[in-house]
Design an enzyme around this catalytic site. Structure first.
Site, mmCIF file in Angstrom:
data_model
loop_
_atom_site.group_PDB
_atom_site.id
_atom_site.type_symbol
_atom_site.label_atom_id
_atom_site.label_comp_id
_atom_site.label_asym_id
_atom_site.label_seq_id
_atom_site.Cartn_x
_atom_site.Cartn_y
_atom_site.Cartn_z
ATOM 1 N N HIS A 1 83.145 50.984 47.351
ATOM 2 C CA HIS A 1 84.555 50.572 47.287
ATOM 3 C C HIS A 1 84.954 50.109 48.681
ATOM 4 C CE1 HIS A 1 85.288 53.646 43.830
ATOM 5 N NE2 HIS A 1 85.285 52.430 43.311
ATOM 6 N N CYS B 1 90.047 58.701 48.890
ATOM 7 C CA CYS B 1 89.739 58.621 47.449
ATOM 8 C C CYS B 1 90.630 59.548 46.656
ATOM 9 C CB CYS B 1 88.306 59.070 47.168
ATOM 10 S SG CYS B 1 87.061 58.109 47.984
ATOM 11 N N GLU C 1 88.647 48.679 39.923
ATOM 12 C CA GLU C 1 88.528 50.042 40.460
ATOM 13 C C GLU C 1 89.828 50.509 41.112
ATOM 14 O OE1 GLU C 1 85.348 52.024 40.602
ATOM 15 O OE2 GLU C 1 84.739 50.667 39.006
#
Ligand code: SUG
Length: 448
Positions: A250, A371, A174
């Site tokens: 995450h 993000c 990721e």
């Protein structure tokens, strides 16, 4: 030589919508089917870039992707003209059309992992595009991500690009959302901190029970190898599986680091003492003085962290060496979090200032300030080698704002995704964008 941490923010794409596509991401699930406002989303993101640029930070911009991804729909068996592909998908498999329309590439912390030249064996900045293979709608991002990164960081004397890892769950990657770098100065060797959710091959590591652990240990190790990192310059930690089950999909939803500082929640990791000791030790060998700022669960619960995105903040070094947190508006709305932040800045430790941004459009899909940005530490020479078209300036901000005003809709619902006109709007906008950002041909419609 001077060095910088450059934040490249993802520009929100014209199809930003709430598809409910990310199981395990609480916001994405709970805002599914709401009407989105792509124009507002893009302008909120641009406003953050502008303010950081005006504060003196070097700010860059990362282009969105072509959506709907008609080529991806063709790979799934839909055929005919582009309009027919979209119409068939809408009729026969709406979830696939929704996935192929996601503007999820805006969360560029997931675009890839970046290792600065001071850490790598060949002295170049290394990039590995993330395969994002835990979610179908994100797994289709990496080919275009690679082309866009290649167009931004084109000079192979300074920049090395690696294709995404094999697209299987065992190498789930990721990108920078699970990667943090500690250092004394951005241009000096540092310690790269990889946080994984599970191991694909070693059953000794526990896994979450409810939600998926997207990042594997084996993926993190492969990235470290590809980038030529030394054992002394790497620390691995396992994310606490219990927090993944509470919506921490995450690591950047529960911890953020910069320079010598790690700001993290008490429940973020397994084996926390060992992890902190190793970070302290390895950073000391690079001449750095590791500082851990732990947020106790008694003051801020994991649930508070997930709802407010306190840790999905940008931790930025100010000119005087102290730090500032860029947090989303949701932190101000959560009483415990806001009180904690007041106490943190009043204590006059390393984090002295908090700046709040309204990023609601992105937040409703689980994407906060951190993000939305990909960090690239660069020295002066490397910064000069970056495509200048993607570095934010006041005129570029104005141009991009006008571009958004001209091309973006202010409301998008699931039913709108079936409109083939949306694809044409998106392509027209992106064609213009590649000229504004001087990227050349990077989109499938431009190269096929
Ligand atoms: O992968 N949301 C993204 C949010 C990514 C946040 N990034 C970081 N934490 N670095 C995700 O879950 C939701 C799309 C939708 O439901 O329409 C989504 O993909």
């Amino acid at each position: 030589m001077k060095s910088f941490e450059v934040n490249f923010d993802g520009l929100v794409g014209p199809t930003h919508n709430y598809g409910g596509l990310s199981y395990g991401n609480v916001a994405s699930q709970s805002n599914s089917q709401q009407a989105s406002n792509p124009k507002e989303a893009a302008l909120q993101g641009l406003a953050k870039m502008k303010v950081l640029m005006e504060m003196g930070f070097v700010q860059g911009v990362l282009a969105p992707q072509e959506r709907p991804d008609v080529a991806a729909l063709r790979r799934l068996g839909f055929a005919g003209t582009d309009a027919q592909v979209i119409e068939q998908a809408a009729r026969q498999a709406m979830p696939l059309l929704v996935a192929s329309c996601s503007a999820s590439s805006m969360w560029v912390a997931n675009a890839g992992t970046v290792s600065p030249s001071a850490d790598t064996a060949d002295g170049r900045v290394h990039f590995t595009a993330a395969n994002l293979n835990c979610k179908y709608h994100r797994s289709i991002e990496h080919p275009t991500t690679s082309r866009v990164l290649g167009a931004m960081f084109a000079d192979s004397k300074h920049f090395a690009h690696h294709a995404a890892l094999p697209a299987v769950a065992q190498f789930g990657d990721e990108g920078a959302a699970n990667h943090t770098r500690f250092c004394r100065e951005y241009g000096e060797a540092g310690v790269e901190f990889f946080v994984f959710g599970r191991s694909a091959f070693d059953t000794r590591y526990p896994a979450p029970q409810k939600y998926p652990a997207r990042q594997t240990l084996e993926a993190s190790q492969a990235v470290a190898r590809l980038h030529g990192l030394s054992d002394d310059g790497v620390v691995y930690a396992q994310q606490n599986p219990a927090v993944i089950d509470q919506g921490v999909f995450h690591n950047d939803v529960i911890a953020v680091g910069n320079g010598e500082v790690l700001f993290y929640h008490e429940d973020a990791f397994l084996d926390t003492e060992r992890v902190l000791a190793e970070l302290r030790d390895k950073l000391a060998r690079c001449g750095g003085n590791f500082q851990a700022v732990c947020v106790p669960r008694a003051l801020v619960t994991v649930d508070d962290a997930v709802r407010s995105y306190l840790f999905n903040s940008q931790l930025l070094t100010r000119a005087d060496g102290t730090m500032m947190l860029i947090v989303p508006e949701e932190c101000r709305k959560n009483e415990r979090v806001w009180q904690y932040l007041q106490g943190l800045t009043a204590a006059a430790g390393v984090i002295r200032e908090v700046k709040v941004f309204d990023l609601k459009q992105s937040m409703q899909n689980g994407g906060g300030p951190a993000c939305l940005r990909l960090r690239v530490a660069l020295n002066e020479t490397e910064l000069v080698a970056v495509n200048p078209g993607v570095i934010m300036t006041a005129p570029l901000y104005d141009t991009l704002t006008q571009w958004v005003e001209k091309h973006y809709r202010d409301s998008l619902r699931e039913s709108d995704l079936a409109d083939p006109q949306l694809l044409l709007e998106c392509r027209t906008a992106l064609d213009e964008l590649t000229q504004i950002l001087k990227l050349g041909a990077v989109y499938p419609f431009q190269i096929n």
